[in-house]
Design an enzyme around this catalytic site. Structure first.
Site, PDB file in Angstrom:
ATOM      1  N   LYS A 161      12.739 -16.762  20.056  1.00 52.64           N
ATOM      2  CA  LYS A 161      12.304 -16.052  21.269  1.00 52.64           C
ATOM      3  C   LYS A 161      13.269 -15.066  21.768  1.00 52.64           C
ATOM      4  CE  LYS A 161       8.053 -17.169  22.232  1.00 52.64           C
ATOM      5  NZ  LYS A 161       7.134 -16.139  21.881  1.00 52.64           N
TER       6      LYS A 161
ATOM      7  N   GLU B 250      11.638 -17.909  10.935  1.00 53.13           N
ATOM      8  CA  GLU B 250      11.851 -19.184  11.788  1.00 53.13           C
ATOM      9  C   GLU B 250      11.268 -20.475  11.222  1.00 53.13           C
ATOM     10  OE1 GLU B 250       9.940 -20.406  16.467  1.00 53.13           O
ATOM     11  OE2 GLU B 250       9.838 -18.352  15.636  1.00 53.13           O
TER      12      GLU B 250
END
Length: 413
Positions: free
Chosen positions: A231, A215
């Site tokens: 997410k 990420e």
């Protein structure tokens, strides 16, 4: 707070630090064996000062152009310095934004801020053969909460959501395992996991951080600032991908964080320049599918490193929304501090700044490995599904650092 001038890796005496060739996340791959630490700054919660300001001041004092990130490095980059690694913990981020810090770290030797300057220096003589290393051995993992305590914390967040105090809270659990031998090969195995966009290792006196994060917390290059929040998680099967794409709960959780990240970037962006370039794209990390979006903007003039860190830290995908209220829930419910996890780790060089979010991260102190894993909690979360998701995220990390593949029982067991 400490500032050291270093002659090279051998000036970092510790059982952890045979670190030649261990590159920090996002460092240029061509650094290789000629990549040597020449200066270091560390800060821990409880020490004086704003950690974001102190990190910027340290780098600026060494000639790095960090007070105006929208300025090209051409002609302003200091001779002899190839770049700098930057670690900025979740606790440091909480201090910077005036939020609650949470419980003490289970690995207090780890700094909350570490800035390490690197240079390419002439080749050094080959080291003399060392005594035979102690075989690597990793004991069983001991968690800081039980699966039931984790599930109860999820239920507590749902109650807070029902009261209207938050929309989402990211809950993170911790586990530790004692080791014998050199942990650096284990951390390098971790950093090589498939999908680790920010695979790398950063070391210090008595500590090391291994990262396999996919990420992007924040990336700055040519006046463009980008974040890529993740997410939503499912097994990396055809059915898992279809389920992730169809999940109303996962999509709602994801969009909340994208909105938060848009607001964070707007604090340092030119007016009207924030945009969502890619929404809810499915990417693979190890044996998991994860949903990722890309949010970008034009960086405003006059924005330095401290202002950027204050805008994006702690990362919204590991806090929740609203950010300060979510940090309050994190401080109330998580049993220990987040240590090296859920912070920022990456590289500043002539090409720009590139910091990964330290999910999928394992840290070593003098005798234990530490890992953290969790997930975002919304009103639609089912407590035991969240416990299982955290275990699924931790499993590849445990397997990578084990002596021979090992087992990956629940993070809460």
């Amino acid at each position: 707070m400490s500032i050291d001038a270093l002659a090279g890796p051998e000036s970092l005496p510790s059982a952890l630090l045979g670190a030649a060739g261990a590159l920090p996340p996002a460092a240029p791959r061509d650094c290789g064996a000629g990549h040597h630490a020449v200066g270091r700054f560390e800060w821990r919660v409880g020490e004086p000062g704003d950690p974001a300001v102190l990190a910027e001041e340290f780098l600026a004092a060494h000639g790095l152009p960090v007070t105006e990130l929208n300025q090209a490095a051409d002609g302003t980059w200091p001779a002899g310095i190839c770049g700098a690694a930057l670690h900025f913990s979740a606790a440091a981020g909480a201090v910077t934004v005036g939020g609650p810090v949470g419980k003490p770290s289970p690995a207090p030797v780890l700094p909350d801020v570490a800035v390490v300057l690197y240079a390419h220096t002439p080749a050094r003589p080959a080291p003399q053969p060392a005594a035979a290393a102690q075989p690597w051995q990793l004991d069983g993992w001991a968690a800081s909460w039980t699966p039931q305590a984790h599930a109860d914390a999820v239920s507590a967040v749902r109650q807070t959501i029902a009261a209207g105090d938050v929309y989402q809270v990211n809950l993170v659990g911790h586990a530790a395992a004692r080791y014998c031998g050199d942990p650096l090969p284990a951390l390098r195995r971790l950093a090589a996991l498939p999908g680790a966009r920010y695979g790398g290792v950063l070391t210090g006196r008595g500590w090391a951080i291994g990262c396999a994060s996919p990420e992007t917390l924040v990336q700055v290059s040519d006046g463009q600032v980008v974040t890529r929040p993740i997410k939503g998680t499912r097994p990396a099967t055809a059915a898992g991908r279809a389920e992730l794409l169809a999940s109303v709960k996962e999509r709602a959780e994801h969009v909340m964080i994208v909105d938060l990240e848009r607001n964070d970037l707007a604090r340092v962006a030119r007016t009207g320049s924030v945009r969502v370039d890619d929404l809810y794209a499915v990417r693979r990390w190890c044996d998991l599918w994860q949903a990722e979006s890309t949010v970008s903007a034009r960086l405003d003039d006059g924005i330095g490193l401290a202002a950027l860190l204050r805008a994006v830290c702690p990362g919204g995908s590991v806090t929740g929304a609203p950010k300060l209220a979510a940090l309050g829930e994190v401080a109330r419910l998580e049993p220990v501090g987040r240590g090296a996890a859920m912070g920022a780790l990456g590289w500043l060089g002539p090409a720009g700044l590139d910091l990964g979010l330290t999910i999928r991260t394992v840290a070593a102190d003098g005798d234990r490995l530490h890992l953290w894993a969790g997930g975002g909690i919304t009103w639609g979360s089912e407590p035991w599904a969240e416990v299982a998701e955290a275990a699924a995220k931790a499993a590849p990390l445990r397997a990578a650092v084990a002596a021979s593949g090992g087992t990956a029982d629940s993070l809460g067991s």
